[in-house]
Design a protein around this motif. Structure first.
Motif, PDB file in Angstrom:
ATOM      1  N   ALA A 171      15.705  45.156  89.285  1.00  0.00           N
ATOM      2  CA  ALA A 171      16.664  45.739  90.220  1.00  0.00           C
ATOM      3  C   ALA A 171      18.081  45.584  89.688  1.00  0.00           C
ATOM      4  N   VAL A 172      18.871  46.626  89.871  1.00  0.00           N
ATOM      5  CA  VAL A 172      20.261  46.657  89.410  1.00  0.00           C
ATOM      6  C   VAL A 172      21.167  46.817  90.618  1.00  0.00           C
ATOM      7  N   MET A 173      22.126  45.900  90.759  1.00  0.00           N
ATOM      8  CA  MET A 173      23.083  45.938  91.869  1.00  0.00           C
ATOM      9  C   MET A 173      24.474  46.307  91.350  1.00  0.00           C
ATOM     10  N   ALA A 174      25.160  47.173  92.050  1.00  0.00           N
ATOM     11  CA  ALA A 174      26.559  47.485  91.733  1.00  0.00           C
ATOM     12  C   ALA A 174      27.262  47.737  93.070  1.00  0.00           C
ATOM     13  N   LEU A 175      27.725  46.671  93.687  1.00  0.00           N
ATOM     14  CA  LEU A 175      28.307  46.772  95.027  1.00  0.00           C
ATOM     15  C   LEU A 175      29.826  46.742  94.979  1.00  0.00           C
ATOM     16  N   GLU A 176      30.433  47.746  95.597  1.00  0.00           N
ATOM     17  CA  GLU A 176      31.888  47.880  95.615  1.00  0.00           C
ATOM     18  C   GLU A 176      32.460  47.877  94.189  1.00  0.00           C
ATOM     19  N   VAL A 177      31.811  48.604  93.305  1.00  0.00           N
ATOM     20  CA  VAL A 177      32.230  48.658  91.899  1.00  0.00           C
ATOM     21  C   VAL A 177      32.554  50.083  91.456  1.00  0.00           C
ATOM     22  N   ILE A 178      31.709  51.042  91.837  1.00  0.00           N
ATOM     23  CA  ILE A 178      31.812  52.382  91.266  1.00  0.00           C
ATOM     24  C   ILE A 178      33.145  53.053  91.571  1.00  0.00           C
ATOM     25  N   GLU A 179      33.805  52.659  92.666  1.00  0.00           N
ATOM     26  CA  GLU A 179      35.112  53.254  92.980  1.00  0.00           C
ATOM     27  C   GLU A 179      36.210  52.750  92.061  1.00  0.00           C
ATOM     28  N   HIS A 180      35.899  51.773  91.207  1.00  0.00           N
ATOM     29  CA  HIS A 180      36.896  51.218  90.290  1.00  0.00           C
ATOM     30  C   HIS A 180      36.645  51.614  88.830  1.00  0.00           C
ATOM     31  N   VAL A 181      35.649  52.453  88.576  1.00  0.00           N
ATOM     32  CA  VAL A 181      35.359  52.854  87.197  1.00  0.00           C
ATOM     33  C   VAL A 181      35.977  54.217  86.907  1.00  0.00           C
ATOM     34  N   ALA A 182      36.192  54.487  85.627  1.00  0.00           N
ATOM     35  CA  ALA A 182      36.827  55.743  85.219  1.00  0.00           C
ATOM     36  C   ALA A 182      35.858  56.915  85.239  1.00  0.00           C
ATOM     37  N   ASP A 183      34.590  56.635  84.943  1.00  0.00           N
ATOM     38  CA  ASP A 183      33.607  57.704  84.820  1.00  0.00           C
ATOM     39  C   ASP A 183      32.338  57.335  85.593  1.00  0.00           C
ATOM     40  N   PRO A 184      32.266  57.688  86.876  1.00  0.00           N
ATOM     41  CA  PRO A 184      31.102  57.337  87.684  1.00  0.00           C
ATOM     42  C   PRO A 184      29.774  57.825  87.118  1.00  0.00           C
ATOM     43  N   ALA A 185      29.765  59.025  86.530  1.00  0.00           N
ATOM     44  CA  ALA A 185      28.524  59.587  86.001  1.00  0.00           C
ATOM     45  C   ALA A 185      27.992  58.743  84.839  1.00  0.00           C
ATOM     46  N   GLU A 186      28.870  58.379  83.906  1.00  0.00           N
ATOM     47  CA  GLU A 186      28.452  57.549  82.774  1.00  0.00           C
ATOM     48  C   GLU A 186      28.056  56.157  83.235  1.00  0.00           C
ATOM     49  N   PHE A 187      28.767  55.644  84.232  1.00  0.00           N
ATOM     50  CA  PHE A 187      28.447  54.325  84.772  1.00  0.00           C
ATOM     51  C   PHE A 187      27.040  54.334  85.362  1.00  0.00           C
ATOM     52  N   CYS A 188      26.705  55.382  86.118  1.00  0.00           N
ATOM     53  CA  CYS A 188      25.375  55.468  86.718  1.00  0.00           C
ATOM     54  C   CYS A 188      24.284  55.649  85.671  1.00  0.00           C
ATOM     55  N   LYS A 189      24.614  56.324  84.575  1.00  0.00           N
ATOM     56  CA  LYS A 189      23.645  56.440  83.486  1.00  0.00           C
ATOM     57  C   LYS A 189      23.335  55.059  82.907  1.00  0.00           C
ATOM     58  N   SER A 190      24.361  54.217  82.806  1.00  0.00           N
ATOM     59  CA  SER A 190      24.154  52.856  82.309  1.00  0.00           C
ATOM     60  C   SER A 190      23.300  52.049  83.280  1.00  0.00           C
ATOM     61  N   LEU A 191      23.573  52.191  84.579  1.00  0.00           N
ATOM     62  CA  LEU A 191      22.778  51.485  85.577  1.00  0.00           C
ATOM     63  C   LEU A 191      21.319  51.921  85.499  1.00  0.00           C
ATOM     64  N   ALA A 192      21.102  53.223  85.333  1.00  0.00           N
ATOM     65  CA  ALA A 192      19.732  53.739  85.236  1.00  0.00           C
ATOM     66  C   ALA A 192      19.037  53.207  83.986  1.00  0.00           C
ATOM     67  N   ALA A 193      19.777  53.122  82.878  1.00  0.00           N
ATOM     68  CA  ALA A 193      19.195  52.625  81.632  1.00  0.00           C
ATOM     69  C   ALA A 193      18.815  51.152  81.739  1.00  0.00           C
ATOM     70  N   LEU A 194      19.509  50.408  82.589  1.00  0.00           N
ATOM     71  CA  LEU A 194      19.207  48.988  82.780  1.00  0.00           C
ATOM     72  C   LEU A 194      18.031  48.773  83.726  1.00  0.00           C
ATOM     73  N   THR A 195      17.658  49.805  84.470  1.00  0.00           N
ATOM     74  CA  THR A 195      16.605  49.693  85.476  1.00  0.00           C
ATOM     75  C   THR A 195      15.235  49.964  84.865  1.00  0.00           C
ATOM     76  N   ASP A 196      14.303  49.043  85.078  1.00  0.00           N
ATOM     77  CA  ASP A 196      12.938  49.243  84.613  1.00  0.00           C
ATOM     78  C   ASP A 196      12.328  50.468  85.279  1.00  0.00           C
ATOM     79  N   PRO A 197      11.390  51.150  84.599  1.00  0.00           N
ATOM     80  CA  PRO A 197      10.657  52.223  85.269  1.00  0.00           C
ATOM     81  C   PRO A 197      10.018  51.689  86.546  1.00  0.00           C
TER      82      PRO A 197
END
Length: 289
Positions: A171-197
């Motif tokens: 499980a990957v948690m990112a709470l109250e973080v995405i509003e502080h990143v420059a590129d939400p789409a790339e950030f979510c791709k990283s979160l997805a890559a860290l998540t096991d199938p």
């Protein structure tokens, strides 16, 4: 007003159904123009000014009356949602003292560890990462005071770096973080890559609505002074629809969403269908992704 909020929630449910309908293409439902613009020139999704902002108040992470008081007060409600969603997905006993035993969880943007610590106490093997070195030092010192949390792995790094290292989590948690990143789409791709199938991803943030501007910025930062001025930028917020689409494109299917509502009389937060301001989303990664 209440009917508008219900309609917003129904729109999310509709979007979720569209994404899961193989006869429809999500890209034809939304145009790219509807999403916040990305900045491919950034090697990382992090904003330098956001790092400096949080570094300046890092020493106050565990001051329950300091700048992070809203997070301390909201934390039990965030954990209620997380506990319910993860127990249901991973078929764990929600009434167990340690329902997350056997799960590897990463807390991205962990700050001083106020989410990492309770996750560890619930039995998870926790890794907390933050790009601000002072945050990590504070987190390590505080977690080290309790044997139940002293095993947390805190690292001064980014989600992107963890991806490069080939790290994977249940499980990957990112709470109250995405509003502080420059590129939400790339950030979510990283979160997805860290998540096991078949793993889970949980994100909480603030809706880009006028009500959120009035409460999360004007009231919280300038009137009530719960947060330092400039903590949030309204233009950096995502609507629930945008977050669902960004996650879907990254390979994460949003299955549940809830809002957080503050009661000024009790001073407590509760879960709600009202996603007009603060909201949290639970998604899963397909086994084939």
């Amino acid at each position: 007003m209440a009917s508008n909020h219900v309609r917003n929630l129904n729109r999310i449910i509709t979007i979720h159904r569209i994404f899961h309908n193989p006869l429809l293409n999500a890209r034809s439902f939304f145009s790219d123009a509807s999403l916040p613009q990305t900045h491919p020139s950034h090697p990382s999704s992090l904003k330098d000014n956001e790092l400096a902002k949080f570094a300046s108040i890092a020493d106050t992470w565990w001051d329950s009356e300091g700048p992070f008081k809203p997070l301390h007060v909201m934390n039990p409600t965030r954990l209620t949602f997380i506990r319910s969603a993860l127990c249901r997905h991973f078929k764990k006993d929600p009434y167990s003292a340690k329902p997350f035993e056997g799960l590897k969880i990463v807390d991205v943007g962990c700050g001083g560890g106020i989410l990492s610590e309770p996750l560890a106490r619930l039995g998870a093997t926790v890794t907390g990462v933050d790009a601000v070195e002072k945050n990590i030092k504070i987190a390590q010192l505080h977690a080290g005071l309790d044997p139940a949390t002293s095993t947390i792995e805190f690292c001064c790094t980014t989600a992107e770096k963890l991806v490069e290292e080939g790290r994977k989590f249940d499980a990957v948690m990112a709470l109250e973080v995405i509003e502080h990143v420059a590129d939400p789409a790339e950030f979510c791709k990283s979160l997805a890559a860290l998540t096991d199938p078949d793993g889970a991803t949980v994100i909480s943030t603030i809706n880009r609505s006028m009500r959120a501007y009035a409460t999360a910025i004007v009231a919280a930062e300038y009137v009530l002074r719960w947060l330092p001025k400039g903590t949030h930028e309204w233009s950096s917020f995502l609507t629930p629809e945008e977050l669902v689409l960004i996650l879907q494109r990254a390979g994460i299917n949003v299955e549940e969403m809830a809002g957080f509502v503050y009661n000024p009389v009790t001073g407590r937060w509760s879960l709600s269908d009202d996603i007009s301001v603060n909201f949290i989303a639970f998604g899963t990664k397909s086994k084939n992704t």
